[in-house]
Design an enzyme around this catalytic site. Structure first.
Site, PDB file in Angstrom:
ATOM      1  N   VAL A   1       0.857  -1.189   0.000  1.00  0.00           N
ATOM      2  CA  VAL A   1       0.000   0.000   0.000  1.00  0.00           C
ATOM      3  C   VAL A   1       0.892   1.237   0.000  1.00  0.00           C
ATOM      4  O   VAL A   1       1.723   1.398   0.901  1.00  0.00           O
ATOM      5  CB  VAL A   1      -0.914   0.018   1.245  1.00  0.00           C
ATOM      6  CG1 VAL A   1      -1.736   1.300   1.283  1.00  0.00           C
ATOM      7  CG2 VAL A   1      -1.822  -1.204   1.260  1.00  0.00           C
TER       8      VAL A   1
ATOM      9  N   VAL B   1       1.164   5.611  -1.519  1.00  0.00           N
ATOM     10  CA  VAL B   1       0.755   6.751  -2.352  1.00  0.00           C
ATOM     11  C   VAL B   1       1.995   7.629  -2.494  1.00  0.00           C
ATOM     12  O   VAL B   1       2.672   7.916  -1.490  1.00  0.00           O
ATOM     13  CB  VAL B   1      -0.397   7.534  -1.672  1.00  0.00           C
ATOM     14  CG1 VAL B   1      -0.685   8.832  -2.422  1.00  0.00           C
ATOM     15  CG2 VAL B   1      -1.653   6.674  -1.595  1.00  0.00           C
TER      16      VAL B   1
ATOM     17  N   ARG C   1      -4.692  13.451  -0.188  1.00  0.00           N
ATOM     18  CA  ARG C   1      -5.782  13.917  -1.056  1.00  0.00           C
ATOM     19  C   ARG C   1      -6.884  12.876  -1.107  1.00  0.00           C
ATOM     20  O   ARG C   1      -7.690  12.854  -2.025  1.00  0.00           O
ATOM     21  CB  ARG C   1      -5.273  14.122  -2.492  1.00  0.00           C
ATOM     22  CG  ARG C   1      -4.223  15.181  -2.634  1.00  0.00           C
ATOM     23  CD  ARG C   1      -4.045  15.416  -4.132  1.00  0.00           C
ATOM     24  NE  ARG C   1      -2.742  15.953  -4.416  1.00  0.00           N
ATOM     25  CZ  ARG C   1      -2.247  16.057  -5.638  1.00  0.00           C
ATOM     26  NH1 ARG C   1      -2.961  15.637  -6.684  1.00  0.00           N
ATOM     27  NH2 ARG C   1      -1.053  16.552  -5.837  1.00  0.00           N
ATOM     28  N   GLY C   2      -6.844  11.926  -0.179  1.00  0.00           N
ATOM     29  CA  GLY C   2      -7.901  10.921  -0.127  1.00  0.00           C
ATOM     30  C   GLY C   2      -7.656   9.721  -1.033  1.00  0.00           C
ATOM     31  O   GLY C   2      -8.569   8.920  -1.267  1.00  0.00           O
TER      32      GLY C   2
ATOM     33  N   LEU D   1      -5.519   7.063  -0.554  1.00  0.00           N
ATOM     34  CA  LEU D   1      -5.556   5.815   0.231  1.00  0.00           C
ATOM     35  C   LEU D   1      -7.015   5.434   0.504  1.00  0.00           C
ATOM     36  O   LEU D   1      -7.408   4.272   0.352  1.00  0.00           O
ATOM     37  CB  LEU D   1      -4.797   5.983   1.555  1.00  0.00           C
ATOM     38  CG  LEU D   1      -4.947   4.804   2.527  1.00  0.00           C
ATOM     39  CD1 LEU D   1      -4.286   3.554   1.975  1.00  0.00           C
ATOM     40  CD2 LEU D   1      -4.377   5.142   3.899  1.00  0.00           C
TER      41      LEU D   1
ATOM     42  N   SER E   1       2.181  -0.365   8.566  1.00  0.00           N
ATOM     43  CA  SER E   1       3.459   0.378   8.604  1.00  0.00           C
ATOM     44  C   SER E   1       3.424   1.363   9.760  1.00  0.00           C
ATOM     45  O   SER E   1       4.418   1.581  10.438  1.00  0.00           O
ATOM     46  CB  SER E   1       3.682   1.114   7.290  1.00  0.00           C
ATOM     47  OG  SER E   1       2.620   2.015   7.065  1.00  0.00           O
ATOM     48  N   GLU E   2       2.247   1.969   9.970  1.00  0.00           N
ATOM     49  CA  GLU E   2       2.064   2.881  11.101  1.00  0.00           C
ATOM     50  C   GLU E   2       0.707   2.554  11.730  1.00  0.00           C
ATOM     51  O   GLU E   2      -0.288   2.405  11.024  1.00  0.00           O
ATOM     52  CB  GLU E   2       2.096   4.329  10.639  1.00  0.00           C
ATOM     53  CG  GLU E   2       3.448   4.719  10.056  1.00  0.00           C
ATOM     54  CD  GLU E   2       3.518   6.190   9.694  1.00  0.00           C
ATOM     55  OE1 GLU E   2       3.678   7.014  10.594  1.00  0.00           O
ATOM     56  OE2 GLU E   2       3.378   6.499   8.497  1.00  0.00           O
TER      57      GLU E   2
ATOM     58  N   TYR F   1      -4.870   2.360   9.931  1.00  0.00           N
ATOM     59  CA  TYR F   1      -5.887   1.432   9.431  1.00  0.00           C
ATOM     60  C   TYR F   1      -7.149   1.271  10.273  1.00  0.00           C
ATOM     61  O   TYR F   1      -8.118   0.688   9.809  1.00  0.00           O
ATOM     62  CB  TYR F   1      -5.246   0.067   9.168  1.00  0.00           C
ATOM     63  CG  TYR F   1      -4.321   0.117   7.966  1.00  0.00           C
ATOM     64  CD1 TYR F   1      -4.845   0.088   6.678  1.00  0.00           C
ATOM     65  CD2 TYR F   1      -2.955   0.253   8.113  1.00  0.00           C
ATOM     66  CE1 TYR F   1      -4.022   0.173   5.571  1.00  0.00           C
ATOM     67  CE2 TYR F   1      -2.121   0.339   7.010  1.00  0.00           C
ATOM     68  CZ  TYR F   1      -2.658   0.303   5.743  1.00  0.00           C
ATOM     69  OH  TYR F   1      -1.862   0.393   4.648  1.00  0.00           O
TER      70      TYR F   1
ATOM     71  N   PHE G   1       3.937  -9.588   5.704  1.00  0.00           N
ATOM     72  CA  PHE G   1       3.640  -9.613   4.258  1.00  0.00           C
ATOM     73  C   PHE G   1       3.216  -8.233   3.792  1.00  0.00           C
ATOM     74  O   PHE G   1       3.025  -7.336   4.589  1.00  0.00           O
ATOM     75  CB  PHE G   1       2.556 -10.674   3.952  1.00  0.00           C
ATOM     76  CG  PHE G   1       1.305 -10.561   4.776  1.00  0.00           C
ATOM     77  CD1 PHE G   1       0.306  -9.638   4.467  1.00  0.00           C
ATOM     78  CD2 PHE G   1       1.104 -11.381   5.899  1.00  0.00           C
ATOM     79  CE1 PHE G   1      -0.850  -9.538   5.236  1.00  0.00           C
ATOM     80  CE2 PHE G   1      -0.054 -11.294   6.674  1.00  0.00           C
ATOM     81  CZ  PHE G   1      -1.021 -10.376   6.343  1.00  0.00           C
TER      82      PHE G   1
HETATM   83  C1  LIG Z   1      -0.014   5.901   4.315  1.00  0.00           C
HETATM   84  C2  LIG Z   1      -0.327   6.470   2.932  1.00  0.00           C
HETATM   85  C3  LIG Z   1      -0.664   5.301   1.988  1.00  0.00           C
HETATM   86  C4  LIG Z   1      -1.507   7.439   3.062  1.00  0.00           C
HETATM   87  O1  LIG Z   1      -1.972   7.811   1.779  1.00  0.00           O
HETATM   88  P1  LIG Z   1      -2.823   9.165   1.542  1.00  0.00           P
HETATM   89  O2  LIG Z   1      -3.374   9.077   0.175  1.00  0.00           O
HETATM   90  O3  LIG Z   1      -1.988  10.325   1.922  1.00  0.00           O
HETATM   91  O4  LIG Z   1      -4.004   9.004   2.603  1.00  0.00           O
HETATM   92  P2  LIG Z   1      -5.450   9.714   2.518  1.00  0.00           P
HETATM   93  O5  LIG Z   1      -5.279  11.109   2.011  1.00  0.00           O
HETATM   94  O6  LIG Z   1      -6.404   8.856   1.797  1.00  0.00           O
HETATM   95  O7  LIG Z   1      -5.810   9.725   4.053  1.00  0.00           O
HETATM   96  C5  LIG Z   1      -6.896   9.018   4.588  1.00  0.00           C
HETATM   97  C6  LIG Z   1      -6.922   9.280   6.066  1.00  0.00           C
HETATM   98  O8  LIG Z   1      -5.797   8.643   6.677  1.00  0.00           O
HETATM   99  C7  LIG Z   1      -5.009   9.588   7.398  1.00  0.00           C
HETATM  100  N1  LIG Z   1      -3.610   9.198   7.233  1.00  0.00           N
HETATM  101  C8  LIG Z   1      -2.981   8.957   6.084  1.00  0.00           C
HETATM  102  N2  LIG Z   1      -1.714   8.596   6.322  1.00  0.00           N
HETATM  103  C9  LIG Z   1      -1.545   8.596   7.643  1.00  0.00           C
HETATM  104  C10 LIG Z   1      -0.452   8.320   8.490  1.00  0.00           C
HETATM  105  N3  LIG Z   1       0.739   7.963   7.999  1.00  0.00           N
HETATM  106  N4  LIG Z   1      -0.644   8.422   9.831  1.00  0.00           N
HETATM  107  C11 LIG Z   1      -1.853   8.795  10.326  1.00  0.00           C
HETATM  108  N5  LIG Z   1      -2.932   9.079   9.559  1.00  0.00           N
HETATM  109  C12 LIG Z   1      -2.770   8.980   8.230  1.00  0.00           C
HETATM  110  C13 LIG Z   1      -5.324  10.908   6.748  1.00  0.00           C
HETATM  111  O9  LIG Z   1      -5.059  11.966   7.618  1.00  0.00           O
HETATM  112  C14 LIG Z   1      -6.798  10.757   6.437  1.00  0.00           C
HETATM  113  O10 LIG Z   1      -7.529  10.950   7.638  1.00  0.00           O
HETATM  114  P3  LIG Z   1      -9.051  11.457   7.668  1.00  0.00           P
HETATM  115  O11 LIG Z   1      -9.875  10.370   7.038  1.00  0.00           O
HETATM  116  O12 LIG Z   1      -9.336  11.634   9.098  1.00  0.00           O
HETATM  117  O13 LIG Z   1      -9.056  12.719   6.843  1.00  0.00           O
HETATM  118  C15 LIG Z   1       0.862   7.232   2.344  1.00  0.00           C
HETATM  119  O14 LIG Z   1       1.220   8.239   3.237  1.00  0.00           O
HETATM  120  C16 LIG Z   1       2.066   6.378   2.107  1.00  0.00           C
HETATM  121  O15 LIG Z   1       2.246   5.856   1.028  1.00  0.00           O
HETATM  122  N6  LIG Z   1       2.940   6.214   3.139  1.00  0.00           N
HETATM  123  C17 LIG Z   1       4.155   5.451   3.017  1.00  0.00           C
HETATM  124  C18 LIG Z   1       3.958   3.983   2.750  1.00  0.00           C
HETATM  125  C19 LIG Z   1       3.101   3.314   3.789  1.00  0.00           C
HETATM  126  O16 LIG Z   1       3.190   3.612   4.970  1.00  0.00           O
HETATM  127  N7  LIG Z   1       2.273   2.417   3.322  1.00  0.00           N
HETATM  128  C20 LIG Z   1       1.432   1.585   4.156  1.00  0.00           C
HETATM  129  C21 LIG Z   1       1.979   0.208   4.102  1.00  0.00           C
HETATM  130  S1  LIG Z   1       1.114  -0.875   5.194  1.00  0.00           S
END
Ligand SMILES: CC(C)(COP(=O)(O)OP(=O)(O)OC[C@H]1O[C@@H](n2cnc3c(N)ncnc32)[C@H](O)[C@@H]1OP(=O)(O)O)[C@@H](O)C(=O)NCCC(=O)NCCS
Length: 405
Positions: free
Chosen positions: A81, A83, A90-91, A93, A117-118, A122, A405
């Site tokens: 996963v 972005v 920007r929504g 995820l 990851s964090e 989720y 995984f």
């Molecule tokens: C984590 C990640 C996928 C988030 O993607 P994104 O498109 O920025 O997320 P969105 O804009 O859809 O955010 C959805 C919600 O999650 C929250 N959120 C997103 N990333 C977050 C994070 N790292 N920590 C806490 N909250 C987070 C947003 O604030 C938002 O909250 P809301 O619904 O209350 O407004 C992106 O930051 C990323 O690629 N991170 C690095 C790789 C990673 O950690 N991947 C997960 C592997 S398990």
């Protein structure tokens, strides 16, 4: 421009999509590796987020069976996963999770599971922390087993070919009875678990495959690497244990006797252990294992009725759960009775009230309803309700997943 999300259709698109997560691993586009990965995670299970023609996000599913108390259940193993940082917050995820969950439900996979990851990401999508994971950093000179424990069996280092024949059978015996274990296909063993290409070594040495035999029969194994390190004319090498599995208490003990006894190293590291691993009681000095606890598997009931039906229960009793909220599937909300192992929607007075995330946390038995209530995740709705729920969901050993995984 609005971002569109859909599954990938061919290898080119698949490789482009994996770039979103490769960005965070610092890894290069690698067609050969990507093609191999598609044997485990097929094109149609990888969702891509498109900004115009550019792919800016990825979210994948490894389909496998997850062992749950008393059985196993088809599970969507959520992975890769990401972005791109150019498109964060920007929504995207959120949009990918929506499409993915809908797809998982259509494929009749009652639960989804992931390693986060964090931990902050989720919960909002209905995933609850369902198991814990222990990590150890043992100092070799202090890590001996208790002297009263008899030594049994013999250990052999085996070739990759022999490992591919012998080890999956031991794993399979343990998998079937250990909640949190994932089913592994022959491809999985080849492409992942026993794959020793240099990119998988991360600065450590080659993959060693040790098989323990008890009475001439393979009963356990260890997969480990040695990371060579010298300082002040002293060897400070580490043994990195990737997986150590025994099909009985004796086998588990003897696999660990072998690992803790490897000479000319300073520490033995292992990142994936059940929190209640017997090692803590087998060694003379448990503090010297430097045992630490982290979050393990996160579980999301995708279809509450099917998920509850798929697991076994510790007693024939009855419990009624009111699922108060689900951010994605409104038909999961409602009152469910588990009675003699059968699950039905019901109008009975609930014993406990909880949202779908808390149900995910309770599902594998890793957290009791009483503990979840103490943490404010579950509400007791009728006197004795927590105890009734725990009598059914109770497990004998902590669930754990032996692989990230
Ligand atoms: C984590 C990640 C996928 C988030 O993607 P994104 O498109 O920025 O997320 P969105 O804009 O859809 O955010 C959805 C919600 O999650 C929250 N959120 C997103 N990333 C977050 C994070 N790292 N920590 C806490 N909250 C987070 C947003 O604030 C938002 O909250 P809301 O619904 O209350 O407004 C992106 O930051 C990323 O690629 N991170 C690095 C790789 C990673 O950690 N991947 C997960 C592997 S398990």
């Amino acid at each position: 421009m609005a971002v569109r999300v859909r599954p990938t259709r061919d290898l080119e698109e698949y490789l482009d999509t994996l770039e979103a997560i490769n960005h965070y691993f610092g890894s290069e586009r690698d067609p050969e590796r990507g093609e191999r990965f598609s044997r485990l995670l097929p094109f149609e299970r990888l969702h891509a987020a498109f900004d115009g023609k550019a792919i800016v996000g990825s979210a994948g599913v490894l389909p496998f069976d997850l062992t749950v108390p008393g059985g196993e259940v088809p599970c969507a193993g959520v992975t890769v996963v990401g972005v791109l940082p150019t498109h964060r917050r920007r929504g995207i995820l959120k949009a990918m999770m929506r499409e993915q969950l809908t797809d998982v439900r259509e494929r009749s996979e009652p639960i989804a599971a992931l390693w986060a990851s964090e931990e902050t990401i989720y919960g909002r999508f209905g995933y609850g922390l369902a198991s814990l994971d222990a990590m150890m950093r043992a100092t070799r000179v202090h890590a001996a087993l208790r002297p009263d424990l008899p030594q049994e069996g013999t250990v052999r280092l085996v070739s990759r070919e022999e490992a591919l024949r012998v080890i999956p059978r031991v794993y399979e015996r343990v998998r079937r009875r250990t909640p949190g274990f994932v089913s592994r296909s022959a491809d999985w063993w080849e492409v992942r678990t026993l794959n020793d290409e240099p990119s998988r070594r991360h600065g450590a040495g080659v993959l060693n495959r040790a098989v323990l035999e008890l009475d001439g029969r393979p009963a356990g194994y260890a997969l480990y690497r040695i990371r060579l390190d010298f300082e002040d004319a002293t060897n400070r090498s580490k043994v990195h244990v990737l997986e150590a599995v025994g099909d009985s208490a004796v086998a588990t003990r003897e696999v660990w006797r072998f690992l803790l006894g490897i000479d000319w190293v300073e520490e033995i590291h292992c990142d994936l252990l059940p929190v209640d691993h017997p090692l803590l009681l087998l060694v003379q000095r448990p503090n010297r294992l430097a045992w630490k606890v982290f979050d393990g598997l996160w579980v999301r009931p995708v279809d509450v009725a099917a998920a509850l039906q798929a697991r076994g229960y510790a007693s024939d009793g009855r419990v009624t759960l009111e699922v108060t909220a689900d951010p994605h599937f409104s038909d999961n909300v409602g009152t469910w009775t588990v009675d003699g192992g059968a699950v039905r929607r019901s109008s009975r007075r609930p014993d406990v009230r909880l949202d779908v995330q808390a149900l995910g946390a309770a599902y594998l038995g890793g957290f009791s309803f009483a503990r979840l209530a103490a943490a404010g995740r579950v509400e007791e709705a009728a006197r004795g309700g927590l105890a009734r729920a725990d009598a059914l969901f109770r497990v004998d050993a902590a669930p754990y997943c032996p692989e990230i995984f």
